[in-house]
Design an enzyme around this catalytic site. Structure first.
Site, PDB file in Angstrom:
ATOM      1  N   PHE A  79       0.841  -1.186   0.000  1.00 36.81           N
ATOM      2  CA  PHE A  79       0.000   0.000   0.000  1.00 36.81           C
ATOM      3  C   PHE A  79       0.877   1.237   0.000  1.00 36.81           C
ATOM      4  O   PHE A  79       1.862   1.300   0.727  1.00 36.81           O
ATOM      5  CB  PHE A  79      -0.908   0.007   1.241  1.00 36.81           C
ATOM      6  CG  PHE A  79      -1.968   1.065   1.175  1.00 36.81           C
ATOM      7  CD1 PHE A  79      -1.774   2.309   1.774  1.00 36.81           C
ATOM      8  CD2 PHE A  79      -3.147   0.829   0.472  1.00 36.81           C
ATOM      9  CE1 PHE A  79      -2.751   3.290   1.703  1.00 36.81           C
ATOM     10  CE2 PHE A  79      -4.126   1.815   0.391  1.00 36.81           C
ATOM     11  CZ  PHE A  79      -3.935   3.040   1.002  1.00 36.81           C
TER      12      PHE A  79
ATOM     13  N   CYS B 187      12.278   1.426  -5.347  1.00 36.45           N
ATOM     14  CA  CYS B 187      13.201   1.291  -6.460  1.00 36.45           C
ATOM     15  C   CYS B 187      12.517   1.488  -7.797  1.00 36.45           C
ATOM     16  O   CYS B 187      12.922   2.298  -8.612  1.00 36.45           O
ATOM     17  CB  CYS B 187      13.845  -0.103  -6.410  1.00 36.45           C
ATOM     18  SG  CYS B 187      14.788  -0.502  -7.894  1.00 36.45           S
TER      19      CYS B 187
ATOM     20  N   CYS C 179      15.645   3.972  -7.886  1.00 37.75           N
ATOM     21  CA  CYS C 179      16.642   3.590  -8.885  1.00 37.75           C
ATOM     22  C   CYS C 179      16.207   3.728 -10.341  1.00 37.75           C
ATOM     23  O   CYS C 179      16.948   4.262 -11.169  1.00 37.75           O
ATOM     24  CB  CYS C 179      17.059   2.122  -8.734  1.00 37.75           C
ATOM     25  SG  CYS C 179      16.908   1.432  -7.096  1.00 37.75           S
TER      26      CYS C 179
ATOM     27  N   LYS D  19      15.186   7.288 -11.547  1.00 33.73           N
ATOM     28  CA  LYS D  19      16.392   8.093 -11.346  1.00 33.73           C
ATOM     29  C   LYS D  19      17.389   7.853 -12.461  1.00 33.73           C
ATOM     30  O   LYS D  19      17.952   8.768 -13.046  1.00 33.73           O
ATOM     31  CB  LYS D  19      16.982   7.740  -9.970  1.00 33.73           C
ATOM     32  CG  LYS D  19      18.305   8.372  -9.617  1.00 33.73           C
ATOM     33  CD  LYS D  19      19.512   7.523  -9.987  1.00 33.73           C
ATOM     34  CE  LYS D  19      19.651   6.214  -9.310  1.00 33.73           C
ATOM     35  NZ  LYS D  19      20.059   6.282  -7.899  1.00 33.73           N
ATOM     36  N   LYS D  20      17.652   6.560 -12.756  1.00 36.09           N
ATOM     37  CA  LYS D  20      18.643   6.235 -13.774  1.00 36.09           C
ATOM     38  C   LYS D  20      18.173   6.687 -15.157  1.00 36.09           C
ATOM     39  O   LYS D  20      18.965   7.133 -15.963  1.00 36.09           O
ATOM     40  CB  LYS D  20      18.906   4.725 -13.772  1.00 36.09           C
ATOM     41  CG  LYS D  20      20.045   4.287 -14.705  1.00 36.09           C
ATOM     42  CD  LYS D  20      21.360   4.137 -13.962  1.00 36.09           C
ATOM     43  CE  LYS D  20      22.576   3.979 -14.853  1.00 36.09           C
ATOM     44  NZ  LYS D  20      22.687   2.725 -15.594  1.00 36.09           N
TER      45      LYS D  20
ATOM     46  N   GLY E 289      -1.190  -2.821   5.757  1.00 36.69           N
ATOM     47  CA  GLY E 289      -1.158  -3.872   6.766  1.00 36.69           C
ATOM     48  C   GLY E 289      -0.632  -3.398   8.099  1.00 36.69           C
ATOM     49  O   GLY E 289       0.294  -2.591   8.170  1.00 36.69           O
TER      50      GLY E 289
ATOM     51  N   TYR F 117      23.061  11.195  -1.516  1.00 37.31           N
ATOM     52  CA  TYR F 117      23.232  10.841  -2.924  1.00 37.31           C
ATOM     53  C   TYR F 117      21.950  11.147  -3.695  1.00 37.31           C
ATOM     54  O   TYR F 117      21.992  11.504  -4.863  1.00 37.31           O
ATOM     55  CB  TYR F 117      23.678   9.378  -3.105  1.00 37.31           C
ATOM     56  CG  TYR F 117      22.619   8.334  -2.848  1.00 37.31           C
ATOM     57  CD1 TYR F 117      22.556   7.657  -1.626  1.00 37.31           C
ATOM     58  CD2 TYR F 117      21.702   7.991  -3.837  1.00 37.31           C
ATOM     59  CE1 TYR F 117      21.594   6.696  -1.399  1.00 37.31           C
ATOM     60  CE2 TYR F 117      20.737   7.023  -3.616  1.00 37.31           C
ATOM     61  CZ  TYR F 117      20.678   6.389  -2.391  1.00 37.31           C
ATOM     62  OH  TYR F 117      19.732   5.438  -2.161  1.00 37.31           O
TER      63      TYR F 117
ATOM     64  N   GLU G 273      22.204  13.334  -6.964  1.00 33.02           N
ATOM     65  CA  GLU G 273      21.791  12.713  -8.228  1.00 33.02           C
ATOM     66  C   GLU G 273      20.685  13.532  -8.883  1.00 33.02           C
ATOM     67  O   GLU G 273      20.718  13.797 -10.084  1.00 33.02           O
ATOM     68  CB  GLU G 273      21.315  11.275  -8.005  1.00 33.02           C
ATOM     69  CG  GLU G 273      22.450  10.289  -7.741  1.00 33.02           C
ATOM     70  CD  GLU G 273      21.958   8.878  -7.434  1.00 33.02           C
ATOM     71  OE1 GLU G 273      22.780   7.944  -7.533  1.00 33.02           O
ATOM     72  OE2 GLU G 273      20.777   8.711  -7.087  1.00 33.02           O
TER      73      GLU G 273
ATOM     74  N   PHE H 182      30.274   8.348   2.683  1.00 34.03           N
ATOM     75  CA  PHE H 182      31.066   7.965   1.520  1.00 34.03           C
ATOM     76  C   PHE H 182      32.471   8.526   1.667  1.00 34.03           C
ATOM     77  O   PHE H 182      32.712   9.431   2.463  1.00 34.03           O
ATOM     78  CB  PHE H 182      30.435   8.517   0.235  1.00 34.03           C
ATOM     79  CG  PHE H 182      29.181   7.806  -0.199  1.00 34.03           C
ATOM     80  CD1 PHE H 182      27.949   8.167   0.324  1.00 34.03           C
ATOM     81  CD2 PHE H 182      29.235   6.782  -1.134  1.00 34.03           C
ATOM     82  CE1 PHE H 182      26.784   7.519  -0.076  1.00 34.03           C
ATOM     83  CE2 PHE H 182      28.076   6.140  -1.547  1.00 34.03           C
ATOM     84  CZ  PHE H 182      26.849   6.500  -1.021  1.00 34.03           C
TER      85      PHE H 182
ATOM     86  N   LYS I 139      14.351   2.110  12.967  1.00 32.68           N
ATOM     87  CA  LYS I 139      14.800   0.918  12.263  1.00 32.68           C
ATOM     88  C   LYS I 139      14.670  -0.312  13.162  1.00 32.68           C
ATOM     89  O   LYS I 139      14.653  -0.217  14.370  1.00 32.68           O
ATOM     90  CB  LYS I 139      16.252   1.097  11.842  1.00 32.68           C
ATOM     91  CG  LYS I 139      16.391   2.228  10.865  1.00 32.68           C
ATOM     92  CD  LYS I 139      17.349   1.885   9.797  1.00 32.68           C
ATOM     93  CE  LYS I 139      17.439   2.988   8.776  1.00 32.68           C
ATOM     94  NZ  LYS I 139      18.203   2.584   7.632  1.00 32.68           N
TER      95      LYS I 139
ATOM     96  N   HIS J 175      41.670  -2.454 -23.946  1.00 33.74           N
ATOM     97  CA  HIS J 175      42.060  -1.142 -24.447  1.00 33.74           C
ATOM     98  C   HIS J 175      41.198  -0.754 -25.625  1.00 33.74           C
ATOM     99  O   HIS J 175      41.008  -1.545 -26.514  1.00 33.74           O
ATOM    100  CB  HIS J 175      43.537  -1.231 -24.829  1.00 33.74           C
ATOM    101  CG  HIS J 175      44.128   0.034 -25.305  1.00 33.74           C
ATOM    102  ND1 HIS J 175      44.403   1.092 -24.495  1.00 33.74           N
ATOM    103  CD2 HIS J 175      44.507   0.425 -26.545  1.00 33.74           C
ATOM    104  CE1 HIS J 175      44.923   2.060 -25.200  1.00 33.74           C
ATOM    105  NE2 HIS J 175      45.002   1.691 -26.439  1.00 33.74           N
TER     106      HIS J 175
ATOM    107  N   GLU K 298      40.400  -0.002 -17.722  1.00 37.90           N
ATOM    108  CA  GLU K 298      41.738  -0.558 -17.722  1.00 37.90           C
ATOM    109  C   GLU K 298      42.672   0.217 -16.812  1.00 37.90           C
ATOM    110  O   GLU K 298      43.713  -0.287 -16.400  1.00 37.90           O
ATOM    111  CB  GLU K 298      42.327  -0.630 -19.146  1.00 37.90           C
ATOM    112  CG  GLU K 298      42.564   0.706 -19.785  1.00 37.90           C
ATOM    113  CD  GLU K 298      43.179   0.590 -21.186  1.00 37.90           C
ATOM    114  OE1 GLU K 298      42.711   1.305 -22.084  1.00 37.90           O
ATOM    115  OE2 GLU K 298      44.128  -0.191 -21.356  1.00 37.90           O
TER     116      GLU K 298
END
Lengths: 450, 506
Positions: free
Chosen positions: A15, A31, A36, A39-40, A104, A172, A176, A200, A287, A444, A449
């Site tokens: 819900f 997400c 995610c 956002k992406k 719930g 972030y 972002e 970070f 939490k 390459h 690399e």
């Protein structure tokens, strides 16, 4: 879905409590709907804006003026999300998982009350319960915040272009969003209380901030908003923001079309009746503490995802934890979710991929003498022709000298950081050392690399 | 007697320069000879070798130009309003690329100077095992002696000289990147080896193969809007995993590149309009066909540049078929103090990073008291076709051949990059597979990925494979979301099961 594989009778209650501005969405969680995925996609839209400019240097010719249409983008993004919502409902049905679009809450041992949109209540009992209610954006608690500000919950489906935007926060999510909004051509300011990207690697966080500044995003540091007022109604309207310095009494004012709050997220654990069944939560953060098998203090109640105490708020972690939990419960497996060396990527305009320790935490845990940091700036080949951003990209690895120079931290700042970092995360899981890194041949020419 | 130099490197390309610079770090007297014989069409270039001038670098830049063309199309779906028409101008791109390459040439010269490596722009040949005779373009001769000599002269594209008109009218990759004017409607001729019986034998002995320049060129030429046709006698991307190779070419077909399969050219003639007429045989239909093109580019393989070195005089042995120099695990040739690295060596991948690594390690062994040998196993590569293909380790065929199909397990998946969704792009060929041993820990033998940014995706996993990564470790690695690479950590459908391997949802 995993539990249904083992022929268990499974029910999912999902819900979405509408945002203060009335926004809601379908099945799939943060997400898919407000995290995610959109956002992406919007980050990609911004990257494509940059690609347009680069392409002129590679011989492509088209009109000088290219404008971005917010509605076209949001419509496409929302259509895609809609298809994902639908896909989930179909998948649940196919796997014979009962789905109810209802709120719930626990009312007694082994019993949950589900209330749907129309207020109809039903009771359900189950042998075991899994709480995975996630989080929602936090509000500032200042005058005008709920009435006039938006959050990431609203941004991705905003029916009008946000215009000149103030992003409050340095998470972030804040960076972002600020990043792609600027990339789409909007005037963006970020108001930061103290540091960027808390938690970070700070060396990298500052490089990210500098890159964003160099690309036209304004930063107001060490200020917090104290009041938001509406000057003019509209879509968007005009808002006046008053802010106070964290270091003194200085007050500043600014006018914006949109104020986006991205100051953190709060767990959805306070109104689901956990007290009725005795599940302990951290009173301060909301939490839920669990053991290493995702079990709460009540043996038949488990929890996964963003609501867990001291665990990472990431989709793949939640998925992994959920799957393994079910395999332990119903398939006799013993594997526990490995929360160590989980790779992440921040999709700021200059992307940042990381796995393992930041430089600060490595120094803290092992001592400066025991770690070696190898680093390098690099310039992606593709940026050489349009001649942009020389030497802004950066990579560093942190090695534990005594443990065979094992790589304990990997950080890369550059395009496609996520794609680059993923493989290195697998290698770190295999215990890669600096020597093995050195003896691996590079592909390459790619950024990875380096 | 006393030699002038501790190390003389013949060939200033990826391998040669890396070796020379590394040796100079140990305080040695080092010299490099580099010379570019102009192509039959007259193209030449500066210091840096194939990679910098006519290989990886200009190739990737032009590939990027083509990718940006796709980005322009995608951008409209993401809300960017671009007025039509959009078109591409070759000369703008070529100049930008060529300018960049020239800056690299300059950079290399500066680096050599900084590291006190003497540079001779001369064509070298052996007088005796410690003496090289260098000839400038003007014909001036210089004799250079050295304690150790490294041959790193690389290779040049072959011409199918048995086809009438091939040499006079066709170009190769040596010329393509330096064209000032658009190649127009290009026809790309491609077929692996002339003696195809030998192909099969040679294929078995090669575990790695160099990236396929011809498909990459055809790819970007199509991407910038040119009408491009690839003609091939047999199979594309020889030496690569064949399932992946066909997905790559399938994508190119849907992308707009035309393919003339199982055809081979018989002659090339110049028409009055200055266009070229190509005649070929279609082996399937048994017919002969013709068509006209603006440009014909040959990509029929590369030949080692050993002809003018005078190797016979000093006794350096070469492979009788390929002409490449035979070396042992320490890059030593049959003659003491003479070594060889890079594309010129037999049995080695034709890749810049391996040449560089081999060059550095050689210098470290010669002058730095190291004994580390170059490890040519599990070298990752990427083919930069319109839909890129990255791989490391064994192809499925090779794994089956080495271990038997009962002893290997292949996990695979078709996936859709998130960015393709809104852009409404076709992801039919976006695919990945991991080839593992079937027993116990399930060690990974090979990893194959087709999709955007394949090189970036594969690089880190190559590292994991070097560490002996197993399928189980892969599964324990948490994915980064949302990326394409994360799908690798989620592979779980085996080929053996026969189940649908399409990835669904989040």
């Amino acid at each position: 879905q995993e539990a249904a594989k083992y022929e268990k009778k499974v029910m999912v209650l999902d819900f979405v409590t509408p945002t203060p501005l009335g926004n809601s969405w379908g099945l799939g969680g943060t997400c898919v709907n407000v995290g995610c995925i959109p956002k992406k996609l919007m980050h990609q839209a911004a990257l494509l804006g940059q690609a347009l400019e680069d392409s002129r240097k590679f011989g492509w010719q088209f009109t000088e003026e290219v404008k971005h249409n917010w509605k076209t983008m949001t419509e496409s993004v929302q259509n895609y999300i809609g298809s994902l919502n639908w896909g989930y409902r179909v998948a649940l049905r196919e796997k014979k998982v009962t789905y109810e679009n209802a709120y719930g809450e626990f009312v007694g041992p082994h019993t949950v009350k589900a209330t749907n949109r129309r207020g109809v209540e039903k009771l359900y009992t189950a042998e075991r319960f899994l709480i995975a209610t996630g989080e929602r954006p936090r509000y500032l608690g200042i005058p005008g915040d709920k009435e006039y500000c938006i959050s990431s919950d609203d941004l991705f489906s905003l029916p009008y272009c946000p215009g000149k935007t103030l992003v409050v926060g340095a998470s972030y999510v804040a960076l972002e969003c600020a990043g792609f909004l600027a990339g789409l051509g909007l005037d963006v300011t970020v108001m930061v209380r103290s540091i960027l990207l808390r938690g970070f690697d700070q060396d990298i966080a500052n490089k990210i901030g500098k890159y964003m500044e160099d690309h036209g995003i304004n930063f107001i540091r060490e200020f917090v908003p104290i009041k938001v007022e509406q000057i003019e109604e509209g879509a968007p309207g005009r808002l006046k923001v008053t802010a106070k310095s964290t270091k003194g009494n200085q007050i500043i004012e600014g006018e914006y079309n949109t104020v986006l709050l991205a100051i953190g997220r709060d767990s959805c654990t306070r109104k689901i009746g956990l007290d009725k069944v005795g599940v302990q939560i951290n009173e301060k953060t909301g939490k839920i503490p669990v053991n290493d098998e995702e079990q709460t203090n009540v043996p038949y109640i488990y929890a996964v995802g963003d609501i867990l105490q001291d665990k990472l708020e990431l989709t793949p972690v939640a998925i992994q934890a959920g799957r393994l939990l079910v395999q332990r419960l119903y398939a006799g497996a013993t594997s526990k979710c490995d929360y160590v060396n989980v790779p992440t990527t921040v999709f700021t305009p200059l992307e940042y991929g990381a796995c393992g320790y930041s430089e600060e935490t490595a120094v803290e845990k092992f001592g400066e003498e025991n770690i070696e940091v190898y680093h390098s700036h690099f310039w992606p080949l593709e940026w050489a022709v349009p001649s942009r951003d020389n030497n802004k990209c950066y990579a560093k690895i942190i090695c534990h000298i005594q443990d065979n120079e094992r790589v304990i931290g990997f950080h890369v700042l550059g395009p496609n950081a996520g794609e680059v970092t993923q493989g290195f995360a697998a290698a770190i899981k295999c215990g890669m050392t600096k020597e093995q890194l050195d003896s691996t041949i590079g592909i390459h020419p790619v950024c990875a690399e380096v | 007697g006393e030699k002038e130099y501790d190390l003389l490197v013949v060939g200033g390309g990826s391998g040669g320069l890396a070796c020379a610079k590394e040796a100079a770090q140990f305080g040695r007297k080092v010299a490099v000879l580099d010379y570019v014989e102009p192509s039959p069409q007259g193209t030449k270039w500066g210091l840096g070798g194939t990679c910098v001038n006519v290989g990886c670098i200009p190739k990737k830049l032009m590939h990027q130009a083509a990718l940006l063309g796709s980005a322009l199309k995608d951008a409209q779906h993401y809300g960017w309003n671009i007025a039509q028409p959009v078109h591409h101008t070759w000369s703008l791109m070529a100049q930008a690329v060529q300018n960049y390459v020239k800056s690299l040439n300059w950079g290399h010269r500066v680096q050599l100077q900084d590291k006190k490596v003497k540079y001779f722009n001369m064509k070298g040949s052996f007088s005796d095992p410690h003496t090289i005779r260098g000839l400038t373009k003007a014909g001036k001769e210089t004799i250079v002696t050295a304690e150790n000599i490294v041959i790193a002269t690389g290779g040049r594209p072959k011409y199918p000289t048995h086809i009438a008109g091939a040499l006079e009218y066709g170009i190769t990759s040596d010329d393509l990147f330096w064209l000032k004017k658009s190649p127009g409607k290009t026809s790309l001729e491609y077929y692996p080896f002339i003696l195809y019986l030998y192909e099969i034998i040679v294929y078995i002995s090669l575990t790695e193969a160099s990236p396929d320049v011809s498909l990459e060129c055809a790819g970007f030429l199509t991407g910038i809007g040119l009408d491009t046709t690839v003609m091939m006698r047999s199979i594309p991307l020889r030496g690569f995993d064949q399932q992946m190779a066909s997905l790559v070419t399938e994508y190119m077909e849907s992308y707009g590149t035309k393919f003339l399969k199982r055809c081979f050219p018989t002659k090339v003639e110049k028409l009055e309009s200055n266009r070229l007429q190509v005649t070929w045989k279609n082996t399937d239909l048994g017919t002969e066909e013709t068509d006209s093109f603006d440009t014909v580019m040959w990509a029929v393989g590369r030949a080692p540049d050993t002809e003018t070195l005078n190797l016979e005089t000093v006794g350096v042995k070469t492979n009788s078929e390929t002409g490449k120099i035979i070396v042992d695990a320490s890059e030593a040739t049959s003659v003491p103090h003479i070594y060889a690295i890079g594309d010129i060596t037999e049995g080695r991948p034709e890749l810049t990073p391996t040449a560089i690594a081999a060059g550095k390690l050689l210098a470290q062994r010669l002058f730095g008291q190291s004994s580390e040998l170059m490890d040519y196993d599990n070298v990752p590569t990427t083919v930069f076709t319109p839909l890129e293909y990255g791989c490391v380790g064994l192809s499925e065929e090779m794994a089956v051949r080495c271990y038997g199909s009962d002893n290997i397990e292949v996990y695979h998946a078709y996936y859709k990059p998130l960015e393709f969704t809104v852009a409404e792009r076709d992801a039919t060929q976006c695919y990945m597979k991991v080839v593992c041993l079937r027993e116990r820990e399930q060690r990974i033998l090979g990893l194959h990925f087709i999709g955007p940014n394949a090189g970036e995706v594969i690089q880190g996993f190559a590292l994991g494979i070097k560490c002996g990564a197993t399928y189980h470790q892969l599964m324990k690695t948490v994915g980064i979301h949302p990326t394409c690479a994360e799908e690798i950590t989620k592979l779980h459908i085996t080929k053996r099961s026969g189940l649908d391997a399409t990835v669904t949802g989040c």
